[in-house]
Scaffold this active site. Structure first.
Site, PDB file in Angstrom:
ATOM      1  N   HIS B 257       1.012  -1.246   0.179  1.00  0.00           N
ATOM      2  CA  HIS B 257      -0.053   0.035   0.061  1.00  0.00           C
ATOM      3  C   HIS B 257       1.086   1.207   0.106  1.00  0.00           C
ATOM      4  O   HIS B 257       1.837   1.417   0.795  1.00  0.00           O
ATOM      5  CB  HIS B 257      -0.830  -0.101   1.265  1.00  0.00           C
ATOM      6  CG  HIS B 257      -1.974   1.093   1.133  1.00  0.00           C
ATOM      7  ND1 HIS B 257      -1.755   2.136   1.210  1.00  0.00           N
ATOM      8  CD2 HIS B 257      -3.327   0.936   1.015  1.00  0.00           C
ATOM      9  CE1 HIS B 257      -2.886   2.945   1.017  1.00  0.00           C
ATOM     10  NE2 HIS B 257      -4.038   2.072   0.775  1.00  0.00           N
ATOM     11  N   ARG B 273      -6.286   9.875  -0.706  1.00  0.00           N
ATOM     12  CA  ARG B 273      -6.082  10.470  -1.877  1.00  0.00           C
ATOM     13  C   ARG B 273      -7.067  10.478  -2.956  1.00  0.00           C
ATOM     14  O   ARG B 273      -7.392  11.473  -3.793  1.00  0.00           O
ATOM     15  CB  ARG B 273      -4.954   9.626  -2.554  1.00  0.00           C
ATOM     16  CG  ARG B 273      -3.566   9.852  -2.140  1.00  0.00           C
ATOM     17  CD  ARG B 273      -2.456   8.695  -2.449  1.00  0.00           C
ATOM     18  NE  ARG B 273      -2.818   7.330  -1.855  1.00  0.00           N
ATOM     19  CZ  ARG B 273      -3.068   6.185  -2.382  1.00  0.00           C
ATOM     20  NH1 ARG B 273      -2.862   6.170  -4.025  1.00  0.00           N
ATOM     21  NH2 ARG B 273      -3.244   5.170  -1.950  1.00  0.00           N
TER      22      ARG B 273
END
Lengths: 239, 666
Positions: B257, B273
């Protein structure tokens, strides 16, 4: 050179008939940003392979690691050692819950009973057809439900509850919060009178002495003070 | 020794196991869930950002449906997935969300009217329609064409897990906590249950069952730096491997990740994000648009993790005592947004770093870390092992194979419930067709075998004073984690993998002869960890050997010495078995993926390096076929066309079309 921390850890194995409860002392060199999670794992990996404690997410999300740290029930994973100025930290298991051994307690048994006791799920006669568009819900209502649904059933509120010490059957803030959560959820058809059946006595909302240890210690900062007061007023008004 | 009986024995009490339990319980079968920990504390609770389902409620999700979700999932997988399974999944995901809504998940809802959002570093206004007011909201996530990820702030997994666990309690599913399955009971290619150790008192007992389902999650803790919970050690997959019959698939497909907190490894959700947060380097420069002009921070996770690592290697990392990192900037989203939608992220930053990421210019130190296991127990479309009958698996523990070599964010928590629903139906029908076979001798044999293994470990009790320089089981575990991180991590090479394989073999041997500090069968974490580390090493060997042999780069598996995706030679699934106990490494074989039956033949993902594929000659032929079928049927609706391209099966109750705002059941 980093600081030397002294850990006094409760050690007792109830399955061992010859064992007696004691505080075991371990010395650990503090590292930058050390949490109780890091320290206890260091102790188990390097100093004492028999020490029992519970961690799962180590991020303050799952509620596994509640313990009494220098007198206060809280989550060990997000407790930083640097907050203990004199470098001495005493760890005890949460009271009330069944002791498995050392710092490990059986919250599962207690919380499962609690969930059944307050029937901690949506009660409805409506049949949902899962192919169809969901029923709309006001965004603020969803937020209100979510606010209370954030409880992680860690047990801190139970361990910190003055009433619980005096009334062993007192349901505690965790259960009362679940009731408040379903009461504000329009999908649950239970009304105030139904909830009165669950919490309308001394073991429920009327037993609370309002010492608010729950509100002081809740690691998720749930609005327990206002919700307990709200529930009491609602329950009093049930005819 | 005690023996218990049940119809469906489920090992693992996270979202996948619990949802599957509800299916078989509702179908009338006795259902028992074993869990290492209280089920509501499962790692599912750490799924933060959301669950993908093509509801298409928001103006930003307009036009979304199963087809678009399917395409995103296949591209995300770098064509490594089973496309039929991806279809089954995308069809049922909207139903799963709606079921969870009925069970009480307080999904964040859409407010009609104007809403200010951050997109690509700029503030924009979107206007939600009146007709969508109060319906389930969704946010943007990496590798998706539409805003498809449904959420409850950043505690999605928690609210889902509580709803499903309470539903399981309501239905009367038997839930046994602090229990570890240590061995599967099987004979002649059929699984009959498991040997179980009680983690509270050390007692060993057996469960005999018609069906046995493994839903124990991933194996992240084999790596040094992982976002996974400490219980994610892959032991469920390992007991399947140890049967010597069941196989594991694609173990080398391990996801990193992009945004794990430095140093603790706690996840910072992709929602950071998705909601408009950006990545910055040592100079405060936003570097992702240079690498990925189109998707930027929202390319798939494998791509963003690689780009970040490349950027650090180019000297643009931020130095720290915990190694180099980059910055995640969510402060640009504004305090109001963070305190409402990214509240847990803010709490984590405050608690673990002492910073408030809502303050302007305060950035979060992040680095890619292990996050998800695409590999797992090889199962067919019904969730059953094709090699060991009666053994089912779902969720992260399984390689059902909807993720291939890279999973999209929001697709795993979705897979847990969706696979629980679908596989649950197939387990129920298996229970219907099979009688409970009560072979108590067989159960006793397996219990005795486990006892012997345990006694062998306990016979080597020795305190630290007598063997001061010998490796303890924790030293072995830590060495394994370092090897996996540094030699089997984001970037891999053949020579390093070979070294890693030999080092791991040596460690595995060491783990079998390790001395332990307490001879007790209970209250002895050292014993439990010795048993587990031996299993973890077997998985580490499967991952490493698979990675060493796979001479291509696909999805999250990146070989620096073989940088291209090689469809010509490697469009296949890796299978590993551990046939005999005495072996010190797994046997590897392969299963071809059939291009001729693909609805979406291999092509460019739309992000990542272009022209980086060694094409299979069949891909173009199949593409022509697909185009022809589409052309010939252009008057038919999308469901009919899909059926012609790639028919797939589903339990009847999940076959109905999904309704959407404005378009109905189109």
């Amino acid at each position: 050179m980093s600081r030397k921390l002294i850990f006094n850890v409760f050690k007792y194995n109830p399955l061992d008939k010859s064992d007696r409860p004691k505080l075991q002392t371990y010395e650990v060199h503090e590292t930058d940003g050390m949490t109780i999670f890091v320290a206890l794992n260091y102790i188990r990996d390097r100093l004492d392979h028999t020490l029992q404690f519970d961690f799962v997410c180590r991020a303050g999300i799952c509620g596994s690691c509640a313990m009494v740290i220098n007198g206060t029930p809280t989550l060990a994973c997000k407790t930083l050692t640097r907050d203990y100025k004199d470098g001495e930290i005493t760890l005890l298991p949460l009271p009330v819950f069944e002791l498995i051994g050392d710092l490990s307690i059986n919250t599962a048994k207690w919380m499962n009973e609690m969930s059944k006791d307050v029937a901690s799920w949506i009660h409805t006669n409506e049949q949902t057809i899962i192919d169809n568009i969901e029923k709309p819900m006001e965004p603020e209502v969803a937020e209100e439900v979510f606010e209370l649904d954030r409880c992680i059933e860690c047990g801190c509120c139970i361990a910190a509850c003055g009433t619980k010490q005096m009334r062993p059957k007192f349901k505690g803030a965790v259960a009362l919060n679940r009731v408040a959560r379903f009461l504000c959820d329009p999908r649950d058809e239970r009304d105030e009178a139904d909830m009165f059946e669950i919490i309308g006595d001394d073991e429920g909302i009327f037993g609370c002495m309002s010492l608010l240890g729950c509100d002081d210690t809740c690691p998720k900062n749930l609005p327990l003070q206002s919700k307990l007061a709200y529930l009491r007023r609602k329950m009093v008004s049930v005819k | 020794m005690k023996i218990f009986y049940t119809d469906n024995l489920i090992i693992g009490g996270g979202l996948a196991g619990l949802r599957l339990a509800i299916s078989t319980k509702e179908a009338g079968y006795k259902t028992t869930v074993l869990s290492l920990i209280p089920v509501k504390r499962s790692h599912s609770s750490a799924a933060q950002g959301g669950m993908q389902a093509s509801l298409a409620n928001s103006v930003m999700s307009k036009g979304d449906n199963e087809d678009v979700h399917f395409e995103d999932t296949v591209k995300g997988s770098d064509w490594g997935c089973d496309q039929k399974v991806a279809r089954m999944f995308t069809q049922v995901a909207p139903k799963a969300i709606r079921e969870l809504t009925a069970w009480g998940v307080p999904w964040s809802r859409i407010q009609k009217g104007d809403k200010s959002v951050m997109m690509d570093g700029k503030r924009e206004t979107i206007t939600e329609n009146e007709s969508s007011h109060g319906l389930i909201a969704s946010r943007d996530f990496g590798g998706t064409k539409k805003w498809r990820t449904c959420y409850t702030a950043d505690a999605t997994g928690h609210t889902m897990l509580y709803a499903v666990a309470n539903e399981a309690i309501k239905q009367g599913v038997e839930i046994l906590e602090k229990k570890e399955a240590v061995k599967l009971i099987h004979k002649d290619g059929v699984c009959y249950g498991a040997v179980v150790k009680d983690l509270m008192n050390g007692e060993v007992f057996a469960y005999l069952s018609k069906a046995t389902t493994v839903a124990t999650g991933g194996y992240g803790r084999i790596f040094e730096a992982s976002t996974n919970a400490v219980i994610c050690e892959g032991t469920g997959a390992a007991i399947a491997l140890e049967t010597g019959v069941a196989k594991l698939a694609n173990m080398e497909a391990v996801q990193f990740h992009p945004t794990a907190l430095v140093p603790s490894g706690i996840l910072m959700t992709e929602g950071c994000r998705g909601d408009g947060g950006i990545l910055r380097d040592v100079d405060g420069y936003r570097f992702m648009p240079d690498y990925e002009p189109e998707k930027k921070e929202l390319a798939s996770r494998d791509v963003v993790s690689r780009r970040m690592t490349e950027h650090i290697r180019a000297g643009k990392g931020v130095p720290s005592v915990y190694g180099e990192h980059l910055w995640l900037d969510i402060s640009i989203l504004g305090r109001k947004h963070i305190e409402k939608n990214l509240r847990d992220m803010q709490d984590i930053c405050k608690n673990f770093l002492g910073i408030d990421p809502a303050c302007e210019g305060v950035w979060i130190p992040v680095r890619p870390m292990q996050h998800y296991s695409m590999g797992g127990i090889k199962v067919d479309e019904t969730g059953q092992s094709p090699h060991l009958k009666g053994l089912f698996s779902c969720g992260e523990a399984a390689c059902w194979d909807m993720h291939g070599f890279n999973r999209l964010g929001g697709n795993s928590v979705a897979e847990t419930v969706v696979s629980g629903m679908i596989v649950g139906e197939y387990v129920a029908s298996y229970c219907k067709k099979h009688n409970l076979k009560l072979d108590t001798k067989l159960a006793n044999d397996f219990m005795n075998e486990f006892d012997l293994e345990q006694d062998t470990i306990l016979s080597k009790v020795c305190d630290i004073i007598h063997k001061p320089n010998e490796l303890s089981i924790y030293d072995i575990r830590d060495k394994m984690r370092k090897i996996m991180m540094h030699k089997v991590g984001i970037f891999r090479t053949g020579s390093e993998l070979k070294v890693a394989l030999n080092e791991l073999k040596k460690l595995y041997k060491d783990s079998l002869g390790v001395h332990i500090r307490s001879g007790k069968k209970f209250a002895n974490p050292g014993l439990i960890d010795t048993l587990r580390v031996q299993k973890m090493l077997k998985l580490a060997l499967c991952i490493t050997k698979g990675a060493m042999l796979r001479t291509e780069s696909r999805g999250a598996h990146t070989r620096e010495d073989f940088p291209k995706r090689d469809d010509k030679n490697w469009l296949k699934r890796t299978l590993t078995t551990w046939e005999q106990k005495e072996l010190d490494e797994p046997k590897v074989s392969y299963e071809e993926l059939d291009i001729n039956s693909m609805e979406l033949p291999p092509g460019f993902r739309g992000y990542g390096k272009k022209g980086n594929v060694i094409e299979h000659p069949q891909s173009a032929i199949r593409q022509e076929e697909v185009d022809k079928i589409r052309q010939e049927n252009k008057n038919k609706n999308r469901h009919e066309i899909q059926k012609k391209l790639m028919p797939y099966k589903l339990p009847k109750k999940y076959q109905n079309k999904n309704e959407r705002v404005e378009v109905g059941y189109e």
